[in-house]
Design an enzyme around this catalytic site. Structure first.
Site, PDB file in Angstrom:
ATOM      1  N   SER A 167       0.513  -1.147   0.189  1.00  0.00           N
ATOM      2  CA  SER A 167       0.537   0.314  -0.443  1.00  0.00           C
ATOM      3  C   SER A 167       0.983   1.412  -0.102  1.00  0.00           C
ATOM      4  O   SER A 167       1.715   1.165   0.007  1.00  0.00           O
ATOM      5  CB  SER A 167      -0.680  -0.106   1.007  1.00  0.00           C
ATOM      6  OG  SER A 167      -2.145   0.757   1.161  1.00  0.00           O
ATOM      7  N   PRO A 168       0.021   2.520  -0.585  1.00  0.00           N
ATOM      8  CA  PRO A 168       1.074   3.295  -0.135  1.00  0.00           C
ATOM      9  C   PRO A 168       1.833   4.172   0.508  1.00  0.00           C
ATOM     10  O   PRO A 168       1.034   4.278   1.769  1.00  0.00           O
ATOM     11  CB  PRO A 168       0.617   4.682  -1.264  1.00  0.00           C
ATOM     12  CG  PRO A 168      -0.906   4.217  -0.736  1.00  0.00           C
ATOM     13  CD  PRO A 168      -1.007   2.242  -1.489  1.00  0.00           C
ATOM     14  N   GLN A 203       1.660   6.548  -6.982  1.00  0.00           N
ATOM     15  CA  GLN A 203       0.275   7.483  -6.679  1.00  0.00           C
ATOM     16  C   GLN A 203       0.504   8.545  -6.831  1.00  0.00           C
ATOM     17  O   GLN A 203       1.890   9.658  -6.425  1.00  0.00           O
ATOM     18  CB  GLN A 203      -0.143   6.707  -5.040  1.00  0.00           C
ATOM     19  CG  GLN A 203      -1.346   7.335  -4.432  1.00  0.00           C
ATOM     20  CD  GLN A 203      -1.203   7.115  -2.741  1.00  0.00           C
ATOM     21  OE1 GLN A 203      -0.328   7.870  -2.509  1.00  0.00           O
ATOM     22  NE2 GLN A 203      -2.605   7.207  -2.627  1.00  0.00           N
ATOM     23  N   TYR A 218      -6.999  15.589   1.101  1.00  0.00           N
ATOM     24  CA  TYR A 218      -6.234  15.825   0.206  1.00  0.00           C
ATOM     25  C   TYR A 218      -6.255  16.680  -0.718  1.00  0.00           C
ATOM     26  O   TYR A 218      -8.003  16.335  -0.549  1.00  0.00           O
ATOM     27  CB  TYR A 218      -4.963  14.395  -0.355  1.00  0.00           C
ATOM     28  CG  TYR A 218      -4.395  13.991   0.828  1.00  0.00           C
ATOM     29  CD1 TYR A 218      -3.788  15.550   2.109  1.00  0.00           C
ATOM     30  CD2 TYR A 218      -4.001  13.327   0.816  1.00  0.00           C
ATOM     31  CE1 TYR A 218      -2.472  15.249   3.220  1.00  0.00           C
ATOM     32  CE2 TYR A 218      -3.411  12.342   1.879  1.00  0.00           C
ATOM     33  CZ  TYR A 218      -2.627  13.475   2.923  1.00  0.00           C
ATOM     34  OH  TYR A 218      -1.948  12.788   4.008  1.00  0.00           O
ATOM     35  N   ARG A 230      -7.911   5.974  -5.501  1.00  0.00           N
ATOM     36  CA  ARG A 230      -7.892   6.162  -3.973  1.00  0.00           C
ATOM     37  C   ARG A 230      -8.787   7.076  -3.497  1.00  0.00           C
ATOM     38  O   ARG A 230      -8.538   8.607  -3.633  1.00  0.00           O
ATOM     39  CB  ARG A 230      -6.937   5.715  -2.917  1.00  0.00           C
ATOM     40  CG  ARG A 230      -6.694   6.014  -2.130  1.00  0.00           C
ATOM     41  CD  ARG A 230      -5.371   5.159  -1.554  1.00  0.00           C
ATOM     42  NE  ARG A 230      -4.900   4.153  -0.700  1.00  0.00           N
ATOM     43  CZ  ARG A 230      -4.309   4.109  -0.230  1.00  0.00           C
ATOM     44  NH1 ARG A 230      -3.820   4.438   1.069  1.00  0.00           N
ATOM     45  NH2 ARG A 230      -4.597   2.229   0.554  1.00  0.00           N
ATOM     46  N   ARG A 262       1.131  -1.107   6.802  1.00  0.00           N
ATOM     47  CA  ARG A 262       2.144  -1.563   8.289  1.00  0.00           C
ATOM     48  C   ARG A 262       2.942  -3.326   8.148  1.00  0.00           C
ATOM     49  O   ARG A 262       4.235  -2.384   8.613  1.00  0.00           O
ATOM     50  CB  ARG A 262       1.369  -0.882   9.151  1.00  0.00           C
ATOM     51  CG  ARG A 262       1.043   0.064   9.572  1.00  0.00           C
ATOM     52  CD  ARG A 262       0.001   1.042  10.556  1.00  0.00           C
ATOM     53  NE  ARG A 262      -1.215  -0.053  10.198  1.00  0.00           N
ATOM     54  CZ  ARG A 262      -1.759  -0.152  10.804  1.00  0.00           C
ATOM     55  NH1 ARG A 262      -2.623   0.213  12.579  1.00  0.00           N
ATOM     56  NH2 ARG A 262      -3.343  -0.552  10.558  1.00  0.00           N
TER      57      ARG A 262
END
Ligand SMILES: Cc1cc2nc3c(=O)[nH]c(=O)nc-3n(C[C@H](O)[C@H](O)[C@H](O)COP(=O)(O)OP(=O)(O)OC[C@H]3O[C@@H](n4cnc5c(N)ncnc54)[C@H](O)[C@@H]3O)c2cc1C
Ligand SMILES: Cc1cc2nc3c(=O)[nH]c(=O)nc-3n(C[C@H](O)[C@H](O)[C@H](O)COP(=O)(O)O)c2cc1C
Length: 763
Positions: A413-414, A491, A572, A620, A715
């Site tokens: 994952s980013p 991404q 964002y 996303r 993570r």
């Protein structure tokens, strides 16, 4: 001690028995409004495990009950003309009436006084003449109502309609689910044998279907005849019977989920359905009632006084009840939302049904029925294009998006590294992404790579806005392609109002101590009271940022990336347009969702124009703002998914939250996966799931149940770049490729993992 049990159901009777077993001198009376042999309902089920607990408390009643058990091991699902059977589920059934008769007999034998046809008007009045009153007066507990101010019950009336019927048709080879489509919608039955010639047949459907089928205006008899016609193919000419004469009208119910804040008051304690209910689809109501009875009897003996016994009882049983209610909620919601899954292939539908409560994992299904699970895995691999004879876990199935072929379903994952210098990736990034690409994941997604210097979140964020960035990224991409068979996705994003903040390990989302740059957002607003106020984007800003996205996409294409992901999540810039929490524009970019999506879609279309046609683009999103109805909620996320699908996005990366400081997320294992499930199965669009997914078992069950097409782990990949290689070794999957220089390490790992045919251990 003088004890009254209000209610002669499983809770009241079993408590009376359990008390007498511990204290033969206790004076125990059970008050029951019905006659000893007239009870509503048909059969009840126990799992093997449950019954062992009960047998430990009273081997005598357990032996009597066991001798009347109907056993079955299989679950059969009739759906779209197919009957799919899986085994190893280990259940037993008994007539509710028989169970109660056996418990009555045992209670009498132990010296309990049973008073039938005795209606108790008030537990409070009763309590004046007893040391203890156990209010086991069932689902519609009068005691719970009488003392509502103390017990503070929360009753959640669920959406579906159901009716508890019986039949003499045999369902003795399997617990059977039957899904039937009618002209007015789907309706289904949960059927199981409970004695030599009778089976429970619970019929359930959505309220709209129920209304359209006209059940509301029918008598119990008419309901039975209508259900007989609907399920005629499965009833072999047998009738459906109702024995709910005590219920007025049609006997159809909505399940009430009950939980009380407190379970005791004075010398009165709630037990069984009166205190808490668990949906019938996980068959645990009687188990809960009986186990609570044992616990209360234990504490009555072990604790010095009633308040201490009540405190321990509540404490211990509440945890267990919450655990079961959570599984029951998953299960009942699955049935409420079943129409979402009714397009699935029977294999996947069956898997989804079996794992609906999330108590049964992928590897647990293997223990139950290896052959069936392997046939389901083979189906999954075949569908994924892996070839006819492939039996590997779903996580090792390939996936094709446009011309990009991923070797498996694991995605890094980013994750922002905050190690860039003026937007330029460094050797840190080469090593970081290189390691993760070597680690076996099919796809590595870069951190949010910003389309301009002012679009960075922090001074350490990577960018794609200068030739030097393109060159640095190309070096990383070339390494990944030359040395691994992973694919790499860039991404792209713009920080909006959350920009100009400190590095992740400094103070997250806090403004820089010095050198802040001006930020912009959909509307003039600040991320928090501490952050600077962003200015509202003008149309000229929007044009400029669109061109920045386009230029960044062109650079990413030249750098050789296999895929792009546009970051429209987490508050964002593009996310600030989508969520109503930060978009109150009055032009065509504000207001309804279609307007709020207009600018993100404009970016998407502009980028799609320049991005190679054979390469996919993901988007996303935050599928839930976690603030309630005034923010984005899962149904909105489905609408967002549809707009992205219509625009030609290849896959939706379904994240959630980080759009408001007021968010109150509900965390847990795989906690965002339901949003992916919903988008995927309501729109038909491919999705990626992310969020607290950390075991191979999670990944396999998500994929196999059709809740996502790809699974992102963030993570876990910080802790272990080789997560996928290790998972494969532990699962005994020998087809996973390792980098040749590491073969010796691989072989030792395989040996230490010990053949790996067992459960997917933590990786
Ligand atoms: C459709 C359906 C299917 C189910 N299937 C299963 C299953 O397969 N397995 C399973 O484990 N559970 C099942 N259950 C749940 C199960 O029936 C209950 O969870 C269980 O009976 C709870 O036991 P209880 O003793 O708390 O309550 P009850 O069994 O409801 O007993 C309460 C008793 O109190 C009596 N009473 C109430 N008020 C008074 C009063 N004022 N005076 C005197 N007497 C009173 C009632 O007559 C009743 O006999 C199902 C429930 C439903 C609705
Ligand atoms: C250190 C760190 C940095 C992150 N940076 C990004 C990012 O740049 N872009 C993004 O979309 N998500 C980012 N995320 C969110 C993750 O991609 C992921 O959605 C989230 O951590 C939940 O997954 P997990 O439970 O597997 O960690 C980041 C997460 C972490 C832990």
């Amino acid at each position: 001690m003088k004890i009254a049990c209000l209610g002669g159901g499983p809770a009241g009777l079993y408590f009376a028995i359990s008390v007498k077993l511990r204290d033969a001198e206790a004076d125990v009376t059970v008050f029951e409004r019905n006659r000893s042999d007239d009870t509503f309902g048909w059969g009840v089920v126990f799992s093997d495990e449950t019954f062992d607990n009960i047998a430990g408390n009273d081997p005598v009643s357990a032996a009597a009950i066991r001798s009347h058990f109907a056993y079955w091991d299989d679950i059969a699902v009739h759906y779209r003309g197919q009957r799919v059977v899986s085994g190893g589920h280990g259940f037993s059934g008994i007539a509710r009436k028989k169970l109660l008769m056996l418990l009555q007999e045992r209670a009498r034998e132990l010296g309990v006084t049973l008073r039938f046809q005795t209606e108790i008007a008030s537990a409070v009045e009763l309590a004046k003449n007893y040391d203890l009153v156990v209010a086991a007066d069932g689902l519609n507990s009068r005691t719970r109502g009488e003392l509502a101010a103390h017990f503070k019950p929360a009753v959640d009336i669920r959406k579906n309609k159901f009716v508890w019927l019986g039949t003499q048709q045999k369902f003795d080879d399997a617990f059977t689910f039957i899904f039937e489509e009618t002209a007015h919608g789907w309706i289904w039955a949960h059927a199981y044998q409970f004695d030599g010639d009778t089976a429970t047949f619970i019929v359930e459907c959505a309220e709209t279907t129920w209304n359209k089928l006209g059940f509301g205006g029918m008598s119990q008899d008419e309901s039975c005849r209508t259900c007989e016609r609907i399920f005629a193919n499965y009833l072999g000419g047998h009738r459906l019977m109702s024995n709910a004469a005590h219920l007025r009208g049609s006997a159809w119910l909505n399940f009430p989920r009950v939980l009380c804040e407190k379970w005791s008051h004075g010398n009165i304690v709630l037990m069984g359905d009166a205190a808490a209910t668990a949906h019938f689809s996980i068959g645990s109501g009687t188990k809960l009632a009986m186990e609570s009875a044992v616990a209360m009897a234990d504490y009555l003996r072990s604790e010095p006084n009633l308040p201490a016994a009540f405190a321990r009882y509540e404490d211990a049983r509440r945890t267990e009840v919450l655990r079961l209610q959570s599984a029951a909620r998953n299960s009942l919601e699955w049935f409420e939302d079943v129409e979402r899954y009714l397009h699935l292939d029977p294999v996947q539908f069956n898997y989804s049904l079996l794992t609906r409560s999330q108590r049964i994992s992928h590897e647990n299904l293997r223990l139950r029925d290896k052959a069936w699970l392997e046939s389901a895995e083979a189906w999954f691999q075949r569908l994924a294009g892996a070839g006819d004879n492939t039996v590997r876990r779903p996580m090792f199935a390939p996936l094709r998006l446009r011309d990009m072929r991923l070797k498996n379903r694991i995605v890094v994952s980013p994750m922002a590294q905050y190690k860039a210098v003026d937007g330029c990736p460094t050797d840190w990034h080469l090593v970081h992404y290189g390691e993760r690409a070597k680690g076996g994941a099919g796809l590595v997604v870069t951190e949010m790579t910003c389309v301009s210097a002012e679009g960075r979140i922090t001074p350490g964020c990577t960018g794609m806005y200068a030739p030097v960035h393109e060159r640095a990224w190309k070096r990383i991409v070339d390494f990944v392609h030359a040395e691994t068979d992973a694919k790499i996705c860039c991404q792209l994003g713009h920080s909006g109002a959350k920009g100009s903040t400190q590095l992740g390990w400094e103070e997250m989302d806090a403004p820089l101590k010095s050198g802040n740059w001006p930020v912009m957002s959909a509307t003039a607003s600040a991320w928090s009271a501490r952050n600077q106020r962003a200015r509202a984007m003008t149309r000229a800003d929007m044009d400029r940022v669109r061109e920045q996205f386009v230029a960044a996409a062109e650079m990413a294409a030249r750098a050789g990336f296999d895929m792009l992901e546009i970051h429209c999540a987490h508050g964002y810039l593009l996310s600030s347009f989508i969520t109503p929490l930060t978009n109150w524009r009055t032009d065509e970019y504000g207001g309804a969702l279609a307007n709020r999506m207009r600018y993100p879609l404009e970016i998407f279309h502009a980028v799609r124009e320049v991005w190679p046609a054979d390469k996919p683009i993901a988007v996303r999103i935050s599928a839930n703002d976690w603030v309630g109805a005034h923010g984005i909620e899962p149904p909105d996320a489905v609408a967002i998914g549809r707009l992205l699908q219509d625009a030609g996005a290849d896959i939706c990366d379904v994240s959630a939250g980080q759009t408001s400081i007021d968010a109150r997320p509900v965390y847990g294992r795989m906690f965002q996966t339901p949003f992916s499930d919903r988008i995927r199965n309501e729109t038909g669009m491919a999705t990626m799931a992310v969020g607290n997914i950390f075991e191979p078992d999670h990944v396999n069950s998500i994929l196999m149940a059709g809740r996502a097409d790809l699974v992102c782990l963030a993570r876990p990949h910080l802790a272990n770049p080789y997560w996928t290689l290790h998972a494969a070794a532990r699962l005994g999957d020998r087809e996973q490729t390792w980098p040749p220089p590491y073969y010796a390490g691989r072989d030792q790992f395989y040996r230490l993992a010990g053949g790996g045919d067992g459960l997917a251990a933590k990786v």
